[in-house]
Motif scaffolding. Structure first.
Motif, PDB file in Angstrom:
ATOM      1  N   ASN A  86       0.831  -1.197   0.000  1.00  0.00           N
ATOM      2  CA  ASN A  86       0.000   0.000   0.000  1.00  0.00           C
ATOM      3  C   ASN A  86       0.874   1.258   0.000  1.00  0.00           C
ATOM      4  O   ASN A  86       1.943   1.270   0.608  1.00  0.00           O
ATOM      5  CB  ASN A  86      -0.895   0.028   1.236  1.00  0.00           C
ATOM      6  CG  ASN A  86      -2.153  -0.799   1.061  1.00  0.00           C
ATOM      7  OD1 ASN A  86      -2.244  -1.640   0.165  1.00  0.00           O
ATOM      8  ND2 ASN A  86      -3.126  -0.567   1.922  1.00  0.00           N
ATOM      9  N   ALA A 143       2.102   2.591   3.421  1.00  0.00           N
ATOM     10  CA  ALA A 143       2.898   1.672   4.248  1.00  0.00           C
ATOM     11  C   ALA A 143       4.376   2.019   4.117  1.00  0.00           C
ATOM     12  O   ALA A 143       4.806   2.604   3.123  1.00  0.00           O
ATOM     13  CB  ALA A 143       2.657   0.227   3.816  1.00  0.00           C
ATOM     14  N   PHE A 153       2.727  -6.254  11.149  1.00  0.00           N
ATOM     15  CA  PHE A 153       2.238  -4.897  10.931  1.00  0.00           C
ATOM     16  C   PHE A 153       2.177  -4.121  12.240  1.00  0.00           C
ATOM     17  O   PHE A 153       1.874  -4.678  13.297  1.00  0.00           O
ATOM     18  CB  PHE A 153       0.828  -4.920  10.331  1.00  0.00           C
ATOM     19  CG  PHE A 153       0.764  -5.407   8.911  1.00  0.00           C
ATOM     20  CD1 PHE A 153       1.166  -4.603   7.856  1.00  0.00           C
ATOM     21  CD2 PHE A 153       0.286  -6.679   8.629  1.00  0.00           C
ATOM     22  CE1 PHE A 153       1.102  -5.053   6.546  1.00  0.00           C
ATOM     23  CE2 PHE A 153       0.208  -7.143   7.326  1.00  0.00           C
ATOM     24  CZ  PHE A 153       0.619  -6.332   6.287  1.00  0.00           C
ATOM     25  N   ALA A 166      -2.230  -5.248   2.525  1.00  0.00           N
ATOM     26  CA  ALA A 166      -1.437  -4.033   2.763  1.00  0.00           C
ATOM     27  C   ALA A 166       0.028  -4.233   2.428  1.00  0.00           C
ATOM     28  O   ALA A 166       0.720  -3.293   2.031  1.00  0.00           O
ATOM     29  CB  ALA A 166      -1.591  -3.577   4.209  1.00  0.00           C
ATOM     30  N   HIS A 194       1.986   0.572   8.823  1.00  0.00           N
ATOM     31  CA  HIS A 194       0.864   0.874   7.932  1.00  0.00           C
ATOM     32  C   HIS A 194       0.015   1.965   8.561  1.00  0.00           C
ATOM     33  O   HIS A 194      -0.583   1.769   9.622  1.00  0.00           O
ATOM     34  CB  HIS A 194       0.023  -0.385   7.693  1.00  0.00           C
ATOM     35  CG  HIS A 194      -1.093  -0.189   6.733  1.00  0.00           C
ATOM     36  ND1 HIS A 194      -2.300  -0.848   6.810  1.00  0.00           N
ATOM     37  CD2 HIS A 194      -1.186   0.617   5.636  1.00  0.00           C
ATOM     38  CE1 HIS A 194      -3.081  -0.471   5.826  1.00  0.00           C
ATOM     39  NE2 HIS A 194      -2.438   0.422   5.102  1.00  0.00           N
TER      40      HIS A 194
END
Length: 288
Positions: free
Chosen positions: A87, A90, A117, A156, A204
């Motif tokens: 993403n 991110a 994450f 993501a 993220h």
């Protein structure tokens, strides 16, 4: 740049993302191949300036074709061993790519991986389930303390062997937005396992911060509803429409729906989306 990082190409999809994309690109090790697919953003001039760096290429779509189809376009022609769909909001830690590649080398039976994450405040986030799977396959709450097999991966930061991605046909082009990562995960599970590579860290940011816009809320809700029913039917989840409708109708008729324009757009957009999917209508909800 370590030679191992020539084994992976980063693919990211931009849609008015110039405000966050620079930080993502800055987090990539120097020279890492990166393909940016722009879905007809309004900030294209700024995006072109950000993409003007070694290893980065920019594909400019004339219209917004959706997340999954744009990922497929970015991956087409890539020859590296691995793909990392990342993403634009991110950011990688300095050794994230090395850790992902090390995990893949250590587990040749695995076809795709998620990193660990965290959000901007350092709080962990973990995708442990999806509605396309029975609850018996969901994982316990909380981030696992060690590497392990996963039932599904988050889009993501989706690290996948290119050969496996191509073998299953990539992202389903019928899905404009939402549940494309769940659908891909379930198809990849026919080729091998999905795993967590805990030593690989991705920060993220995620959405939020701006005032709700009824048009955007309705747009996202329509696609969320359509994709939910489409993916459920595709993967044999019986009764998905009725169960979803039973939960959606009370929300659509609640008092808040009538006093809040964003809530009204979101809830009625969701109802329209699930109904259009049930009627086998194509995913042609309003484009932004």
């Amino acid at each position: 740049m370590p030679l191992s990082q020539h084994r992976v190409t980063v693919v990211t999809v931009a849609y008015n993302s110039s405000g966050v994309l620079g930080a993502m690109l800055d987090s990539l090790p120097d020279g890492t191949p990166c393909v940016i697919v722009d879905n007809a953003s309004r900030d294209r001039a700024a995006l072109r300036a950000l993409a003007d760096r070694p290893g980065v290429s920019l594909i400019e779509n004339p219209a917004n074709e959706g997340f999954g189809p744009a990922c497929n376009r970015g991956a087409a022609g890539v020859t590296s061993e691995f793909l990392l769909f990342l993403n634009p909001d991110a950011r990688l830690a300095p050794d994230t790519l090395d850790q992902l590649i090390a995990a893949a080398d250590a587990h040749p039976e695995a076809v795709a991986f998620n990193p660990r994450f965290q959000d901007d405040a350092g709080q962990g986030a973990f995708k442990r389930s999806c509605h396309l799977l029975p609850r018996s396959q969901w994982m316990p709450k909380g981030t696992p303390a060690a590497d392990c097999a996963l039932p599904v991966l988050s889009g993501a930061a989706y690290f996948v062997r290119r050969a496996a991605f191509e073998a299953v046909g990539g992202f389903d082009p019928a899905i404009f937005l939402f549940f494309e990562d769940d659908d891909l995960s379930l198809r990849l599970r026919g080729l091998g396992t999905l795993r967590l590579a805990r030593a690989a860290l991705v920060t993220h940011t995620g959405g939020g911060g701006s005032a709700p816009d009824p048009r955007i809320e309705g747009f996202k809700a329509w696609h969320f509803g359509w994709s939910r029913i489409y993916a459920s039917r595709k993967h044999g989840r019986t009764g998905a429409y009725v169960k979803t409708l039973v939960r959606a109708i009370p929300r659509a008729l609640s008092p808040r729906t009538w006093v809040s324009a964003p809530a009204r757009a979101e809830r009625w957009g969701y109802l329209r989306g699930i109904t259009q999917a049930q009627l086998n209508r194509p995913n042609i909800g309003a484009r932004l």
